[in-house]
Write a protein that holds these residues in place. Structure first.
Motif, PDB file in Angstrom:
ATOM      1  N   SER A  28     -14.711 -37.519  10.866  1.00  0.00           N
ATOM      2  CA  SER A  28     -15.041 -38.057   9.548  1.00  0.00           C
ATOM      3  C   SER A  28     -16.252 -37.380   8.922  1.00  0.00           C
ATOM      4  CB  SER A  28     -15.286 -39.569   9.640  1.00  0.00           C
ATOM      5  OG  SER A  28     -14.093 -40.247   9.951  1.00  0.00           O
ATOM      6  N   ILE A  33     -18.894 -38.195   5.700  1.00  0.00           N
ATOM      7  CA  ILE A  33     -19.350 -39.496   6.201  1.00  0.00           C
ATOM      8  C   ILE A  33     -20.329 -39.275   7.354  1.00  0.00           C
ATOM      9  CG2 ILE A  33     -18.615 -41.609   7.377  1.00  0.00           C
ATOM     10  CD1 ILE A  33     -15.992 -41.437   5.834  1.00  0.00           C
ATOM     11  N   TYR A  72     -19.279 -48.197   4.283  1.00  0.00           N
ATOM     12  CA  TYR A  72     -18.160 -48.346   3.359  1.00  0.00           C
ATOM     13  C   TYR A  72     -18.079 -47.126   2.461  1.00  0.00           C
ATOM     14  CZ  TYR A  72     -15.078 -50.544  -0.113  1.00  0.00           C
ATOM     15  OH  TYR A  72     -14.035 -50.845  -0.963  1.00  0.00           O
ATOM     16  N   HIS A  73     -16.971 -46.383   2.569  1.00  0.00           N
ATOM     17  CA  HIS A  73     -16.843 -45.108   1.846  1.00  0.00           C
ATOM     18  C   HIS A  73     -15.477 -45.016   1.168  1.00  0.00           C
ATOM     19  CE1 HIS A  73     -20.461 -43.802   4.000  1.00  0.00           C
ATOM     20  NE2 HIS A  73     -19.881 -44.245   5.091  1.00  0.00           N
ATOM     21  N   ASN A 101     -13.140 -44.869  14.358  1.00  0.00           N
ATOM     22  CA  ASN A 101     -13.613 -44.856  12.983  1.00  0.00           C
ATOM     23  C   ASN A 101     -13.108 -46.061  12.195  1.00  0.00           C
ATOM     24  OD1 ASN A 101     -14.842 -42.414  13.610  1.00  0.00           O
ATOM     25  ND2 ASN A 101     -13.064 -41.227  12.971  1.00  0.00           N
ATOM     26  N   ASP A 103     -13.121 -46.029   8.685  1.00  0.00           N
ATOM     27  CA  ASP A 103     -13.048 -45.552   7.303  1.00  0.00           C
ATOM     28  C   ASP A 103     -11.636 -45.476   6.736  1.00  0.00           C
ATOM     29  OD1 ASP A 103     -12.039 -43.109   8.489  1.00  0.00           O
ATOM     30  OD2 ASP A 103     -14.122 -42.536   8.858  1.00  0.00           O
ATOM     31  N   THR A 120     -12.053 -52.219  10.768  1.00  0.00           N
ATOM     32  CA  THR A 120     -12.020 -51.551   9.476  1.00  0.00           C
ATOM     33  C   THR A 120     -13.039 -52.167   8.527  1.00  0.00           C
ATOM     34  OG1 THR A 120     -10.630 -51.059   7.540  1.00  0.00           O
ATOM     35  CG2 THR A 120     -10.179 -53.113   8.704  1.00  0.00           C
ATOM     36  N   LYS A 122     -12.350 -52.102   5.309  1.00  0.00           N
ATOM     37  CA  LYS A 122     -11.558 -52.394   4.120  1.00  0.00           C
ATOM     38  C   LYS A 122     -11.507 -53.879   3.832  1.00  0.00           C
ATOM     39  CE  LYS A 122      -7.634 -50.432   3.437  1.00  0.00           C
ATOM     40  NZ  LYS A 122      -6.240 -49.944   3.664  1.00  0.00           N
TER      41      LYS A 122
END
Length: 258
Positions: A28, A33, A72-73, A101, A103, A120, A122
């Motif tokens: 990442s 990141i 958070y990306h 990961n 992301d 996550t 998300k």
């Protein structure tokens, strides 16, 4: 990277049909990141304790501020390494990706069979009723509510029992896969693999670091990571200390030309 190791890696990937991939922060970082433990990593900004379950309950606002800024990306895009793994999955070579990961870049690249071992960023969930909130919702709540981290879908005597926690595994925390059944499922996946591909992880953080131990005797392992790992000198192991995107691109191109 030596020519011999590159050739061996190309032949291994070319002939494999049940690859299991283990990925860490190193894949990442090539998407911009930050990793955690390098000289420019997240832990240079703050101690590990900030990403602990205890800190989350003690200082939820401060925790969220740090997590949203550093973990958070949503704007990050998959890099060539992610894309090649997706192509190999579509071609039937990769059976499973198991990632540290949080992301979601593997899924953005099109990979379907992904285990997010550390969760996550998300989504977030109420620790009482289980209601799931998108992280975008949390950001809106943060701007409009003082106690944005308290679920308004349920009631408890203690507010902290209905805190909304990001769906990531924090220090002192456990995740969806941190069960006997979860570990057994992953161990069986690794044991059935005809190649283990390790990308961007030092394999020094347990329990993730134990997974290569479950590959069958004689099954090749390819490690692409800038730093050393405890498995570098094991039998049938090919180590490439170079960029993941560059290395996978070389292998992918060579396979297409065969």
């Amino acid at each position: 990277m030596s020519i011999d190791i590159l050739k061996a890696s190309i032949n291994t990937i070319k002939n494999a049909e049940k690859i299991v991939v283990l990925t860490g922060a190193g894949i990442s970082t090539e998407s911009g990141i930050k990793d955690f433990r390098s000289r420019k990593g997240i832990y240079q900004l703050a101690p590990e304790y900030i990403l602990s379950i205890d800190y989350f309950y003690q200082q939820p606002k401060e925790f969220y501020q740090f997590a949203l800024e550093n973990l958070y990306h949503p704007e990050a895009a998959p890099n060539s390494g992610h894309m090649i793994l997706s192509k190999w999955e579509q071609a039937g070579k990769i059976q499973q990706i198991i990632t540290q990961n949080i992301d979601g870049l593997h899924q953005k690249a099109g990979s379907k069979n992904v285990i997010e071992f550390h969760g996550t960023m998300k989504t977030a969930s109420c620790q009482n009723c289980g209601k799931i909130y998108l992280t975008e919702e949390i950001i809106i709540r943060l701007k409009n509510l003082e106690e944005f981290y308290v679920c308004d879908n349920c009631e408890t005597k203690q507010k902290r029992n209905r805190y909304i926690k990001p769906d990531v595994v924090l220090f002192g925390d456990t995740g969806e896969w941190f069960t006997f059944e979860g570990f057994n499922t992953i161990h069986n996946m690794v044991n059935r693999a005809d190649c283990l591909l390790v990308l961007g992880t030092s394999l020094k953080v347990t329990p993730f670091s134990t997974f290569p131990q479950y590959r069958r005797h004689g099954v090749p392992m390819i490690i692409i990571n800038i730093g050393d790992t405890p498995y570098d000198f094991e039998a049938n192991t090919y180590v490439i200390q170079d960029s993941i995107g560059k290395s996978l691109s070389q292998i992918h191109t060579a396979i297409k030309e065969c």
